[in-house]
Design an enzyme around this catalytic site. Structure first.
Site, PDB file in Angstrom:
ATOM      1  N   ASP A 143      40.755   2.476  16.480  1.00 56.96           N
ATOM      2  CA  ASP A 143      39.992   2.651  15.292  1.00 56.96           C
ATOM      3  C   ASP A 143      41.182   2.681  13.987  1.00 56.96           C
ATOM      4  O   ASP A 143      42.084   3.589  14.092  1.00 56.96           O
ATOM      5  CB  ASP A 143      39.365   3.954  15.310  1.00 56.96           C
ATOM      6  CG  ASP A 143      38.640   4.105  14.069  1.00 56.96           C
ATOM      7  OD1 ASP A 143      38.575   3.444  12.850  1.00 56.96           O
ATOM      8  OD2 ASP A 143      37.417   4.971  14.241  1.00 56.96           O
ATOM      9  N   SER A 174      31.646   8.731  11.065  1.00 59.20           N
ATOM     10  CA  SER A 174      32.774   8.405   9.977  1.00 59.20           C
ATOM     11  C   SER A 174      32.884   9.618   9.112  1.00 59.20           C
ATOM     12  O   SER A 174      33.075  10.585   9.383  1.00 59.20           O
ATOM     13  CB  SER A 174      32.598   7.013   9.679  1.00 59.20           C
ATOM     14  OG  SER A 174      33.667   6.647   9.034  1.00 59.20           O
ATOM     15  N   HIS A 227      36.447   1.440  15.359  1.00 61.49           N
ATOM     16  CA  HIS A 227      35.547   2.397  14.622  1.00 61.49           C
ATOM     17  C   HIS A 227      34.029   2.046  14.962  1.00 61.49           C
ATOM     18  O   HIS A 227      33.185   3.066  14.613  1.00 61.49           O
ATOM     19  CB  HIS A 227      35.980   1.933  13.114  1.00 61.49           C
ATOM     20  CG  HIS A 227      35.252   2.914  12.148  1.00 61.49           C
ATOM     21  ND1 HIS A 227      35.584   4.403  12.200  1.00 61.49           N
ATOM     22  CD2 HIS A 227      34.275   3.109  11.326  1.00 61.49           C
ATOM     23  CE1 HIS A 227      35.099   5.167  11.312  1.00 61.49           C
ATOM     24  NE2 HIS A 227      34.254   4.339  10.846  1.00 61.49           N
TER      25      HIS A 227
END
Length: 751
Positions: free
Chosen positions: A684, A599, A719
């Site tokens: 995501d 991320s 995600h």
């Protein structure tokens, strides 16, 4: 017509020195066996996405994005989906020669798990609540046992009765049954009503973090009323036994409205308690430990203000507890006739703790003053005690205070008792505790100690171990060494590094392989916790290290402030300083150094491989935020507006120029790169799949060597990758196999 590259169906090792691939759409391709796996990867055509010039001009600067077409908000464009499948097929083909190793690593990772296990039970009234895992099952069961008050344990340390006298178990909800019809399944909140009769839970079946809320009878499992639908978050709390409070999101998935739902009524009749119209603010919802109040907060990255809702009178609506003041961040809880307020400001950057009477919130008392070297992170309240979760010198700690009786004056706290911990680097997290008890429950782990649940008697200072995660396969914590080291950043700041290795395998002469992890954003603390799958690297002679770089919160609020906005590059140079320190101190060499981040940590990985590609042998960027300028210029993308205070607003020239100077997609250049693995999730909502896709496409076009560049997009996840507990292990096995392949360490694992 759009055609996809065929997915390899099998790999045949014949008696002749030839490796043969068969694909669904191509004739057989033969490659001499003496070719290395790396050479084989180079002879398998990599996807070549089309280029479609897209110019973006701002402040007289023109950026050209040839892969802008890959963004599709609906995630249904056939050409885009075909390209993603091509990348997945290419990754499968390149890694097909190491599939046996990947399967072996997966088997050993899974073999460490005690598959049939239960969590440490927590008592609420006459029930013990806990979660159960079953052998071979991906998801948990939510369970409880009924124990009449007359049969309740005399001590809070006593466990739930077991053996012949154990109460019968009741399964409230079996996630495995719910997940049968879905490729992804996750419960974000599971809330039992105060009277223990009902359960409300929030369910996500796509990975897009949009939930449906169900209320069921705790005994029968029957649905009560209709589900609550729409763009609902996982924020969910009971307001008494007959009402729920929940939060919904706007079109960019910003939590912006909080609602009161009375059971037995239609969702269309729900009342909106608060609507946050400022696009840089989002809503949060928490219950006090006493359960007498709900706290609804509206927050940006620098400002947070709080309302409260009396759960005995939810129809009265919200009341302001702390006012909205730019730069002032507050959170709240409740005990007796006082609210407790944690308050941060520019002057009190590590926060102070205040108390004010419920009936006169303007009359506040400072209980714990601001301390420049100690960050006040969180508090837990009890009838007679206060547990303060703090950080000092990069490590968490817990300090417990005895409170005056309810109704007596509250004054500055003194004489707190600190909880003792044993490892040089470790992690401590608060767990749900019983408000009326004198027992604090917390989770402890270190890089060598599995997660352990402790009950701490706040009067005697005695800790009792209630549960430790079982690690099978002959695991012995004494075989591993944990260390804390400090690297010197470019500006002289000392950066903490947490390290673990298997003492019987590591030589510490520069020849050992090392995996360095980093994050460094949002004031998030990446503490040195235990991860059983990591043993598959450690037991192959790896050193594992975490760089606690600026932008995170490990060293206090200023640590975060000095790694954001126009100081963001400190995050990247801190990381490379840690890498160079580890090389200088003979923990590894450039040829054995691998890096990993997810991320915002994927942004870190993308930035440093552009800056110093020759410093690393291999890099893994998970769901990476790599198209910083383009994303932050688009307020229609989830998270953008709320994160201008994190990264900067590129509609202002100063921020535009600074962000462009490090944004990974904008800084790919014609140079050699290390072996790289990039991952993404099609659903995501935090980092759109197109960001890593564009990064990979541009790297393929511009990098000047033939090192590995692989892209793996999960087509049914978000995600946080796949939802099942074993499915997640497959990602670790694949990542570790990629790292071993990049280091040419496959031979040491051949059978």
């Amino acid at each position: 017509m759009i055609q996809c590259v065929g997915r390899p169906l099998f790999l045949v090792l014949s008696s002749a020195p030839v490796i043969t691939f068969a694909t669904a759409t191509r004739a057989k391709l033969s490659i001499p066996f003496h070719s290395t796996v790396r050479a084989m990867a180079n002879t398998t055509p990599a996807p070549a996405p089309k280029k479609a010039k897209h110019e973006m001009e701002l402040f007289g600067d023109v950026r050209v994005d040839n892969y802008y077409w890959l963004r599709d908000d609906s995630r249904s464009n056939p050409e885009v989906l075909c390209y993603l499948r091509e990348e997945n097929a290419y990754t499968d083909s390149v890694m097909s020669g190491t599939k046996q190793l990947e399967d072996r690593i997966y088997t050993e990772i899974r073999g460490r798990i005690k598959e049939d296990d239960t969590s440490a039970p927590l008592r609420r009234g006459p029930y013990y609540y806990y979660r159960r895992n079953l052998k071979g099952k991906e998801y948990v069961q939510h369970c409880r046992c009924y124990v009449p008050t007359s049969e309740a344990p005399a001590s809070v340390y006593d466990m739930m009765p077991t053996g012949p006298d154990a109460p019968s178990e009741h399964i409230i909800l079996d996630e495995n049954a719910k997940a049968l019809e879905h490729t992804y399944y996750s419960i974000g909140s599971f809330r039992v009503s105060p009277n223990n009769k009902l359960v409300a839970y929030a369910e996500d079946t796509k990975g897009d973090e949009i939930y449906t809320v169900y209320v069921i009878d705790a005994e029968s499992g029957m649905l009560v009323g209709k589900p609550l639908v729409g763009a609902i978050t996982s924020y969910l709390e009971w307001a008494g036994d007959e009402a729920l409070v929940y939060v919904t999101m706007d079109e960019i998935l910003r939590p912006y409205k909080v609602w009161l739902h009375n059971l037995g009524t239609n969702q269309s009749d729900d009342s909106c308690l608060y609507h946050e119209k400022d696009e840089t603010f989002s809503l949060d919802l928490q219950a006090s430990e006493s359960k007498k109040y709900l706290f609804i907060a509206s927050e940006s990255k620098i400002t947070r203000f709080v309302f409260y809702l009396d759960t005995s009178k939810p129809e009265n609506g919200l009341v302001v507890l702390t006012s909205r003041m730019t730069g002032i961040d507050t959170s709240a809880s409740h005990r007796g006739n006082h609210f407790f307020i944690k308050r941060r400001s520019d002057e009190c950057f590590n926060s102070e703790l205040l108390a004010c009477p419920v009936e006169n919130i303007s009359a506040s008392t400072v209980l714990l003053p601001h301390r420049p070297s100690v960050k006040l992170q969180d508090i837990q309240l009890f009838t007679n005690h206060l547990a303060v979760h703090e950080r000092e010198n990069g490590l968490p700690r817990i300090t417990v205070y005895r409170l005056p009786a309810v109704g007596e004056p509250l004054e500055r706290l003194q004489g707190g008792r600190a909880v003792d911990f044993v490892d040089p680097v470790y992690s401590v997290d608060p767990l749900e505790s019983v408000f009326e008890s004198g027992v604090l429950r917390f989770s402890y782990s270190s890089m060598r100690i599995p997660p352990s649940v402790y009950d701490y008697d706040m009067d005697t200072g005695v800790s009792v171990l209630k549960k430790i995660e079982t690690v099978l396969g002959g695991f012995d914590a004494s075989n591993y060494v944990t260390e804390r080291q400090w690297a010197t950043a470019l500006d002289g700041i000392q950066i903490p590094i947490s390290i673990i290795y298997q003492k019987n395998l590591v030589k510490l002469d520069g020849s050992d392989p090392l995996l360095l992890y980093g994050y460094g954003s949002y004031e998030i603390c990446i503490d040195p916790t235990f991860k059983a799958s990591r043993l598959s690297l450690l037991d192959r002679g790896f050193i594992y290290a975490i760089a606690h770089i600026r932008g995170g919160g490990e060293m206090g609020r200023q640590w975060y402030e000095n790694g954001k906005l126009l100081k963001k590059k400190n995050t990247f140079t801190d990381f490379t300083a840690c890498a160079e320190y580890l090389i200088d101190k003979k923990y590894c060499s450039k040829e054995k150094l691998c890096i990993n981040g997810r991320s915002a940590g994927g942004l870190l990985i993308g930035a440093v491989v552009n800056m110093q590609p020759d410093l690393f042998k291999a890099a893994v960027a998970g769901v990476p935020f790599v198209d910083v300028v383009t994303t932050m210029l688009d307020p229609t993308i989830p998270l953008t507006t709320s994160e201008w205070e994190e990264w900067g607003d590129p509609r202002k020239e100063e921020f535009y120029s600074y962000m462009k100077s490090y944004s990974p997609v904008d800084n790919v250049k014609a140079q050699n790169y290390p072996d790289i693995l990039v991952t993404a999730g099609l659903n995501d909502p935090r980092v759109m799949y197109s960001e890593p896709a564009k990064f990979v496409a541009k790297l393929r076009d511009m990098k000047t060597n033939d090192n590995l560049l692989l892209f793996k997009c999960e087509m049914g996840a978000g995600h946080f990758s796949k939802s099942g507990r074993f499915e997640k292990l497959q990602e670790d096995a694949f990542t570790y196999t990629f790292i071993l392949k990049a280091l040419n360490m496959l031979g040491c694992d051949q059978q």
